[in-house]
Design an enzyme around this catalytic site. Sequence first.
Site, PDB file in Angstrom:
ATOM      1  N   ILE A 139     -10.937  15.479   4.763  1.00 59.75           N
ATOM      2  CA  ILE A 139      -9.767  16.269   4.839  1.00 59.75           C
ATOM      3  C   ILE A 139      -9.624  16.780   6.507  1.00 59.75           C
ATOM      4  O   ILE A 139     -10.370  17.657   6.848  1.00 59.75           O
ATOM      5  CB  ILE A 139      -9.778  17.380   3.894  1.00 59.75           C
ATOM      6  CG1 ILE A 139      -9.942  17.026   2.586  1.00 59.75           C
ATOM      7  CG2 ILE A 139      -8.493  18.391   4.060  1.00 59.75           C
ATOM      8  CD1 ILE A 139      -9.050  16.000   1.986  1.00 59.75           C
ATOM      9  N   GLU A 199      -4.369   7.486   5.156  1.00 60.71           N
ATOM     10  CA  GLU A 199      -2.816   7.577   4.800  1.00 60.71           C
ATOM     11  C   GLU A 199      -2.553   6.350   4.011  1.00 60.71           C
ATOM     12  O   GLU A 199      -1.247   5.928   4.213  1.00 60.71           O
ATOM     13  CB  GLU A 199      -1.825   8.128   5.946  1.00 60.71           C
ATOM     14  CG  GLU A 199      -2.521   9.489   6.512  1.00 60.71           C
ATOM     15  CD  GLU A 199      -1.185  10.057   7.218  1.00 60.71           C
ATOM     16  OE1 GLU A 199      -0.034  10.131   6.485  1.00 60.71           O
ATOM     17  OE2 GLU A 199      -1.534  11.022   7.731  1.00 60.71           O
ATOM     18  N   GLY A 245      -9.658   7.619  -3.647  1.00 58.41           N
ATOM     19  CA  GLY A 245      -9.182   7.359  -2.329  1.00 58.41           C
ATOM     20  C   GLY A 245      -7.966   6.632  -2.633  1.00 58.41           C
ATOM     21  O   GLY A 245      -6.726   7.200  -2.740  1.00 58.41           O
ATOM     22  N   GLN A 295     -11.815  -5.623  26.234  1.00 55.99           N
ATOM     23  CA  GLN A 295     -12.117  -7.136  26.936  1.00 55.99           C
ATOM     24  C   GLN A 295     -11.723  -7.179  28.174  1.00 55.99           C
ATOM     25  O   GLN A 295     -12.632  -7.655  29.162  1.00 55.99           O
ATOM     26  CB  GLN A 295     -11.572  -8.065  25.720  1.00 55.99           C
ATOM     27  CG  GLN A 295     -11.873  -9.657  26.181  1.00 55.99           C
ATOM     28  CD  GLN A 295     -13.429  -9.550  25.631  1.00 55.99           C
ATOM     29  OE1 GLN A 295     -14.088  -8.972  24.813  1.00 55.99           O
ATOM     30  NE2 GLN A 295     -14.315 -10.684  26.219  1.00 55.99           N
ATOM     31  N   GLU A 344     -10.403  12.375  -2.531  1.00 59.04           N
ATOM     32  CA  GLU A 344     -11.683  13.092  -3.430  1.00 59.04           C
ATOM     33  C   GLU A 344     -13.000  12.178  -3.081  1.00 59.04           C
ATOM     34  O   GLU A 344     -12.871  10.927  -2.648  1.00 59.04           O
ATOM     35  CB  GLU A 344     -11.473  13.174  -4.795  1.00 59.04           C
ATOM     36  CG  GLU A 344     -10.077  14.234  -5.055  1.00 59.04           C
ATOM     37  CD  GLU A 344     -10.298  14.305  -6.501  1.00 59.04           C
ATOM     38  OE1 GLU A 344     -10.605  13.871  -7.210  1.00 59.04           O
ATOM     39  OE2 GLU A 344      -9.362  15.362  -6.843  1.00 59.04           O
TER      40      GLU A 344
HETATM   41  N1  COS Z   1       8.228   9.015  -2.906  1.00 53.11           N
HETATM   42  C1  COS Z   1       8.350   9.704  -4.067  1.00 53.11           C
HETATM   43  N2  COS Z   1       8.007   9.448  -5.412  1.00 53.11           N
HETATM   44  C2  COS Z   1       7.169   8.110  -5.452  1.00 53.11           C
HETATM   45  C3  COS Z   1       7.087   7.290  -4.323  1.00 53.11           C
HETATM   46  C4  COS Z   1       7.599   7.929  -3.121  1.00 53.11           C
HETATM   47  N3  COS Z   1       7.275   7.242  -1.924  1.00 53.11           N
HETATM   48  N4  COS Z   1       6.267   6.244  -4.732  1.00 53.11           N
HETATM   49  C5  COS Z   1       6.167   6.471  -6.000  1.00 53.11           C
HETATM   50  N5  COS Z   1       6.628   7.378  -6.346  1.00 53.11           N
HETATM   51  C6  COS Z   1       6.785   7.760  -7.731  1.00 53.11           C
HETATM   52  C7  COS Z   1       7.503   6.795  -8.793  1.00 53.11           C
HETATM   53  O1  COS Z   1       8.885   6.791  -8.641  1.00 53.11           O
HETATM   54  C8  COS Z   1       6.876   6.963 -10.012  1.00 53.11           C
HETATM   55  O2  COS Z   1       7.728   7.869 -10.552  1.00 53.11           O
HETATM   56  P1  COS Z   1       8.339   7.744 -12.363  1.00 53.11           P
HETATM   57  O3  COS Z   1       7.084   8.258 -13.060  1.00 53.11           O
HETATM   58  O4  COS Z   1       9.319   9.057 -12.438  1.00 53.11           O
HETATM   59  O5  COS Z   1       8.763   6.428 -12.224  1.00 53.11           O
HETATM   60  C9  COS Z   1       5.466   7.693  -9.739  1.00 53.11           C
HETATM   61  O6  COS Z   1       5.516   8.485  -8.361  1.00 53.11           O
HETATM   62  C10 COS Z   1       4.477   6.511  -9.962  1.00 53.11           C
HETATM   63  O7  COS Z   1       4.649   5.653  -9.000  1.00 53.11           O
HETATM   64  P2  COS Z   1       3.935   4.427  -8.743  1.00 53.11           P
HETATM   65  O8  COS Z   1       4.010   3.472 -10.326  1.00 53.11           O
HETATM   66  O9  COS Z   1       4.606   3.464  -7.602  1.00 53.11           O
HETATM   67  O10 COS Z   1       2.299   4.747  -8.635  1.00 53.11           O
HETATM   68  P3  COS Z   1       1.337   3.564  -8.482  1.00 53.11           P
HETATM   69  O11 COS Z   1       0.274   4.215  -9.393  1.00 53.11           O
HETATM   70  O12 COS Z   1       1.667   2.343  -8.612  1.00 53.11           O
HETATM   71  O13 COS Z   1       1.138   3.883  -6.890  1.00 53.11           O
HETATM   72  C11 COS Z   1       0.136   3.511  -4.697  1.00 53.11           C
HETATM   73  C12 COS Z   1       0.185   3.141  -6.377  1.00 53.11           C
HETATM   74  C13 COS Z   1      -0.763   2.327  -4.280  1.00 53.11           C
HETATM   75  C14 COS Z   1       1.371   3.195  -4.306  1.00 53.11           C
HETATM   76  C15 COS Z   1      -0.406   4.768  -4.711  1.00 53.11           C
HETATM   77  O14 COS Z   1      -1.595   5.152  -5.362  1.00 53.11           O
HETATM   78  C16 COS Z   1      -0.895   4.970  -3.048  1.00 53.11           C
HETATM   79  O15 COS Z   1      -0.183   5.199  -2.127  1.00 53.11           O
HETATM   80  N6  COS Z   1      -2.305   4.903  -2.996  1.00 53.11           N
HETATM   81  C17 COS Z   1      -2.771   5.404  -1.524  1.00 53.11           C
HETATM   82  C18 COS Z   1      -3.101   6.810  -1.359  1.00 53.11           C
HETATM   83  C19 COS Z   1      -3.208   7.175   0.041  1.00 53.11           C
HETATM   84  O16 COS Z   1      -2.522   6.631   0.826  1.00 53.11           O
HETATM   85  N7  COS Z   1      -4.565   7.717   0.190  1.00 53.11           N
HETATM   86  C20 COS Z   1      -4.779   8.414   1.304  1.00 53.11           C
HETATM   87  C21 COS Z   1      -4.771   9.756   1.328  1.00 53.11           C
HETATM   88  S1  COS Z   1      -4.219  10.594   2.607  1.00 53.11           S
HETATM   89  S2  COS Z   1      -5.398  10.586   4.158  1.00 53.11           S
END
Ligand code: COS
Length: 384
Positions: free
Chosen positions: A157, A363, A131, A336, A127
Site C-alpha cells: 500500500i 494498478e 491482487g 543500453q 491484500e
Molecule cells: N467503473 C465502475 N464500475 C465498474 C467498472 C469501472 N471501471 N468496472 C466494472 N464495474 C462494475 C461493473 O459494471 C459490474 O457492475 P454490476 O454488478 O452492476 O453489473 C461490477 O463492477 C463487476 O464488474 P466486472 O464483471 O467487470 O468484474 P470482474 O470481476 O470481471 O472484474 C477485473 C475483473 C479484472 C476488471 C478487476 O478484477 C480488476 O481490475 N482487477 C485488477 C485489480 C487491480 O488493478 N489491482 C491493483 C490494486 S491497486 S495497486
Amino acid sequence: MDFDLTDEQRLIRDTAREFTDNEIVPRARDNDRNAHFDTDLVAKMAAQGYLGAIVPREYGGAGLDYVSYGLVVEQIGRGCSSMRTVVSVQTSLVCSAILKWGTEQQKQTYLPKLTSGEWLGCFGLTEPDTGSDAANQRTRAKRVDGGWSISGAKMFISQGCHADVALIFAQTDPELGYRGLACFLVDTRANGFTSQPIHHKLGLRGSDTAELALDEVAVPEEAMLGGIGDGFKVAMSALDSGRYSVSCGCVGVMQGCIDASVSYAKEREQFGRPIASFQLVQAMIADMIVDMEAARGLAWRAGVLKDQGKPSTTETSIAKLFATEAAVRTANTAIQLHGGSGYVDDHPVERYFRDVRVTTLYEGTSQIQKLIIGRAATGINALT
Ligand code: COS
C-alpha cells in the site's frame, strides 16, 4: 480532431516542468539512495496544487481538467516516479473516489485536508492473497453497534505508513461476492490499525510502501464511502483515474530517458566521434521517441474522454498497457545507450529503469489490462 493544448494547459505544463526541474530533480537521486520518503517535497507539491489537482476549487483542489492533470503528472514522472506515485495515489485513487462516491459531508471533511497536503491518504485494496482478483477480499467488515468492525490485512500500500486516512475495501457478506464489498474511510490512528514499511524494493525507494493490519478497527456508519455493495465499483472507478495517471507518469519517464540519452549520445565519443552520429544509436533514440509519442497520444485520448464525461475504461487500459510496457522498454534502451555508465546512478536512467518496472504490475497488471481490452472487443468475460 484537435491535438493542440490550450494556452492555459501549456502554462500548467511549463509551470510543472519548472517545478520538477527546480525541486524534484535535484533531490531524486539522494531520496532514492537513502530510501527517503521526502515529506518536505510532498508539502511543496501540495502547495503547488498538485495533490488533488482534479478536485474542484470549492473543496480546496486546483480544479484542473484531466488533460492538464496528466500534463502535471507527466512532468513529475520525468523527475521522480516516487513523487509521481504520491500524486497519483492522493489524487486519483483517494480524492477521485471521495469526489465520485462521497456524501457532501465526506467531501467537505476529507478533500480540503487531502488537497492541501495536511493529510495523506492511501488505497487499501490489495491484500496478501488478493491482487488481480480484486473482488475476492478477505478483509471483513462486521456490523456492530453504531457502525462496523474491520479486520484484515492489506499489502503493497503506497503511503501506508504516512497516511492519515485509508480507503479500506472489505467484505460485508461473503455470500454476496463482489456485491458484498464496501469501502470505508478509516482513520489510521484508530485502535487496532497498524502499518509496517516494506523494505528492499527494486525501485520506488523514495516512496512509502507498506503492509497494513486491521484488528477489529471500529468505524462509524458514516465512514462508509458509497453504500454496502458499492465497494467494487468504488475501487474500479478509482482505478480508471489511477491507471490514467500511471500512463501519464510513464510518458514522463520516457521523456526523461530520451532527454538523458540524447544529451549523453552527443557528449560520449567512441571511434573518434560522438556516438549520436552512429545509425544504430539514432535508431535506439527513434524507437524511444516513437514509443513515447504513441503513449502520450493514448494517454491524452483517455484524458480527453474523461473530460468529456464519456466512458473511458477500455481506452484507459489501452493507454496503461502501452505506456507502462513502452516505458520499461525505453528505460532498458536508455541504459543500453549509456553503456556501463547507465548501470550506475551518476545518470538517472538506472533509477528510471528500476522505478518504472512496477508500473506493469500495480494498478492492474498488463495481463489484467489485456483482459479488459479483450473483453471489450469480444463481449466475452474471460474470468467467468
Ligand atoms: N467503473 C465502475 N464500475 C465498474 C467498472 C469501472 N471501471 N468496472 C466494472 N464495474 C462494475 C461493473 O459494471 C459490474 O457492475 P454490476 O454488478 O452492476 O453489473 C461490477 O463492477 C463487476 O464488474 P466486472 O464483471 O467487470 O468484474 P470482474 O470481476 O470481471 O472484474 C477485473 C475483473 C479484472 C476488471 C478487476 O478484477 C480488476 O481490475 N482487477 C485488477 C485489480 C487491480 O488493478 N489491482 C491493483 C490494486 S491497486 S495497486
